[in-house]
Design an enzyme around this catalytic site. Structure first.
Site, PDB file in Angstrom:
ATOM      1  CG  PHE A 107      59.537  -0.553  46.260  1.00  0.00           C
ATOM      2  CD1 PHE A 107      60.825  -0.164  46.575  1.00  0.00           C
ATOM      3  CD2 PHE A 107      59.013  -0.189  45.026  1.00  0.00           C
ATOM      4  CE1 PHE A 107      61.585   0.574  45.681  1.00  0.00           C
ATOM      5  CE2 PHE A 107      59.766   0.545  44.123  1.00  0.00           C
ATOM      6  CZ  PHE A 107      61.061   0.931  44.455  1.00  0.00           C
TER       7      PHE A 107
ATOM      8  CB  THR B 292      60.362  -1.698  40.933  1.00  0.00           C
ATOM      9  OG1 THR B 292      61.203  -1.610  39.785  1.00  0.00           O
ATOM     10  CG2 THR B 292      61.226  -2.103  42.121  1.00  0.00           C
TER      11      THR B 292
END
Ligand code: PEP
Ligand code: MN
Length: 673
Positions: free
Chosen positions: A282, A280
């Site tokens: 960010f 992921t």
């Protein structure tokens, strides 16, 4: 009650007072110890204030000790709850004070709870950024963004894309709003674990809590457990906490190993995700841009929309390709107000202030309706891959400036700005005409017919009038705008009208095809910023006392907000000469042409102030090379409520068009129709 027992009561009360004093003394000692722990947590990169495992231990100990002394564990538990809540709030205050002390602490918001992936990534990112992070969880992305905007936190860390699920639309939406700056990025390797209470058995599990995205990423594992029901919780940290709190061995969470450990859970199975590689990305968002050393490898994030014509996106990509700019993300999202038009999110390697990227951004502007640099930030080596290092330079603003670098002058063409379907700044000259103000339905309907018949292609009319005297006609406001739009539609012309106040921009942009900034408002920065957010072209008039540079800086305000569609208008400046209303600065046309690639039009009406002078000034502007003109014309000038001395009669407009055509023909141009 007799006197002896009254005395006894007095003694007992004294004893109680003394015990209370001791209790308060003990509470004070306990709070001192709590503060020592708070300081240790602060030193430990803002470790979590709430420590459920420790609190559970305390509850159990208190219950045992209380019962051993013959006390009600129910009531002592309530007292403990109050003490723990007091202790936690003391530690939160300590963290806040640490920020106020300037100890390089940063309050960082995120969506979710402690030990969610976002929370974990904050610790990771700040370990390399330096400074201490004080994380603060919010229940939704929207609330987190509000927290940043209100100053409750200094930064926000939001997940923007996942290697399996793709981007997170809501986060893109906040990026597109133009209110936030990207100041850093980081990557988290997601490793989902199945975690339950100590002693829980995988085969006996009945409920599995996790974030909906995490559940979606563990489909195969979930299918292998038909007797367990998946239940969505808003965050993986919260899922782990729930399992710890419920104390039921048939419930488990899909969460990080860190969350499992923190909440005293046992990892029942590792790597329960469908894909072995799950990353992921960010973004760290701030309220404003941050200084970034130009020698560091950087990335830049952009949001843009392109002209609605064939090949516009390809042209943007071509600019990047030719300049060897490497794109790391390209995504689109629909623009709800304009069905089947799209916003593009582009991340690329390089710093927006580097010469290399500045030139590229300057060039792509020509193809964009909207372009906003939402930040340049350190390129974190997310994975082993070459980071391309463009040549760097210090100084100029991150958003490519309006003023062209000298080298670019010769080759740059004027960019076209589309006013509905009318191109301004293209090969043809555009005539905009209409009354100073919308006065009533009949007046604007006949004015529209008059200007359309005589060859104008955009209808002007003021609904909000900036009048020097408060007693003069102030315009009809929004009802006037409705009449203007109705009149424009009736004759097939797009409309331009002035907007005076930032709070009216949205309403005016909802129906006008172009928004005018009047001379008196050229440096109304709040208004310019608001116009930067709209998707309508802006007609920016030069202020009466503004230099050409100031006019360009005003345009820069609109660009900085993202809106790339600005038409500049020379309308006369205030000089010592009083025989005209203002002095038309014809030289502004070629000077602006040299300095920028924006379309330039002239307004001979407000410069002249007198009807007789409008035509000669109009000719001068066209001869000087203006891309168009805006003139005031009224079906019955003598009855006009506003600027009647300068309003052209219908027959004057006719003559103007004839003269104009001759000049344009001599220049090899035509009147747009
Ligand atoms: C207008 O165009 O109606 C107007 C008020 O012009 P300016 O702002 O140039 O005075
Ligand atoms: Mn006027």
């Amino acid at each position: 009650m007799n006197s002896a027992s009254r005395e006894d009561l007095g003694d007992v009360r004294k004893r109680i007072d003394e015990l209370d004093r001791q209790l308060i003394g003990l509470l004070k000692d306990r709070m001192d110890a709590v503060q020592d722990i708070g300081s240790a947590k602060n030193r430990d990169q803002g470790a979590a204030v709430f420590d459920p495992r420790r609190e559970r231990e305390l509850r159990e100990k208190w219950a045992k000790d209380a019962e051993a002394q013959g006390l009600s564990s129910f009531h002592t538990a309530r007292i403990l709850r109050e003490i723990l809540s007091y202790s936690r709030s003391e530690q939160v205050d300590q963290q806040t004070a640490a920020v106020a002390d300037g100890m390089e602490s940063h309050r960082v918001g995120y969506q979710g709870e402690e030990l969610s992936y976002s929370h974990l990534c904050i610790q990771k990112l700040f370990a390399s950024r330096g400074g201490r992070a004080l994380p603060r969880g919010y229940e939704s992305f929207r609330k987190a963004v509000e927290g940043l905007q209100s100053g409750e936190v200094d930064y926000l860390l939001l997940p923007v894309e996942n290697s399996i699920c793709g981007s997170i639309p809501e986060v893109n939406q906040h990026l597109a709003s133009g209110q936030l700056s990207v100041v850093d990025e980081d990557l988290w390797i997601v490793e989902h674990c199945l975690a339950g209470l100590p002693g829980a058995e995988v085969n006996n599990l009945q409920v599995l809590h996790s974030h909906p995205v995490a559940l979606a990423q563990c489909q195969e594992f979930l299918a292998s457990m038909p007797s367990a029901r998946a239940e969505a919780v808003y965050d993986t940290g919260a899922a782990a906490r729930k399992v710890a709190e419920e104390g039921d061995r048939s419930i488990a969470a899909i969460c990080s190993e860190e969350a499992a450990e923190h909440f005293g859970l046992e990892v029942l199975r590792r790597s329960v995700g469908d894909q072995p590689k799950n990353l992921t990305r960010f973004l760290l968002l701030g309220r404003q841009e941050e200084e970034l050393d130009l020698d560091r490898p950087a990335k830049t994030s952009l949001v843009l929309s392109v002209h609605h014509r064939r090949g516009a996106l390809a042209e943007v990509l071509q600019v990047f390709a030719e300049r060897d700019v490497n794109l790391t993300r390209l995504e689109s999202r629909p623009i709800p107000e304009s069905p089947f038009e799209y916003l593009f999110f582009i991340d690329l390697e390089g710093h927006a202030r580097s010469e290399h990227l500045r030139e590229a951004l300057q060039e792509i502007r020509r193809h964009c309706n909207h372009l906003k640099v939402i930040g340049s930030y350190p390129a974190r080596p997310l994975e082993a891959r070459d980071v391309h290092l463009p040549p760097v330079e210090t100084g100029p603003p991150a958003v490519a400036p309006v003023v062209k670098p000298a080298a670019a002058l010769a080759k740059a063409k004027t960019r076209e700005v589309m006013v509905s379907d009318v191109p301004v700044g293209g090969a043809d000259f555009v005539l905009m005409a209409g009354p100073c103000a919308v006065e009533n339905r009949d007046q604007i309907m006949s004015a529209a017919a008059m200007v359309a018949e005589r060859g104008a292609s955009i209808l002007r009319g003021g609904a909000f009038k900036p009048r020097t005297s408060p007693y003069s006609f102030q315009g009809l406001g929004f009802p006037g705008l409705d009449l203007l739009v109705e009149a424009g539609r009736a004759v097939g012309l797009p409309v331009v009208t002035e907007v005076l106040r930032p709070e009216d921009v949205e309403g005016v942009a909802a129906s006008a095809d172009m928004l005018q900034v009047g001379a008196r408002n050229m440096q109304n920065f709040a208004l310019l910023k608001e116009l930067g957010k709209t998707r309508r072209p802006i007609l920016l008039k030069r202020g009466m006392s503004a230099t050409i540079k100031e006019l360009l800086q005003a345009a820069e305000y609109v660009f900085a907000g993202g809106n790339q569609q600005v038409i500049l208008c020379e309308r006369g400046i205030r000089t010592f000469e009083t025989s005209t209303r203002s002095t038309l600065d014809v030289s502004a046309v070629p000077v602006l042409r040299e300095l920028c690639d924006l379309p330039i039009i002239i307004d001979p009406s407000h410069a002249a102030g007198r009807r007789e002078l409008v035509l000669p000034l109009a000719m001068a502007g066209a001869a000087a090379g203006a891309d168009g003109m805006i003139v005031e014309s009224h079906p019955e000038p003598d009855a006009a409520l506003c600027d009647k001395e300068q309003a052209l009669h219908p027959e004057d407009l006719q003559s103007l068009v004839q003269l104009l055509k001759a000049i344009l023909a001599a220049q090899g141009r035509r009147l747009y129709c």
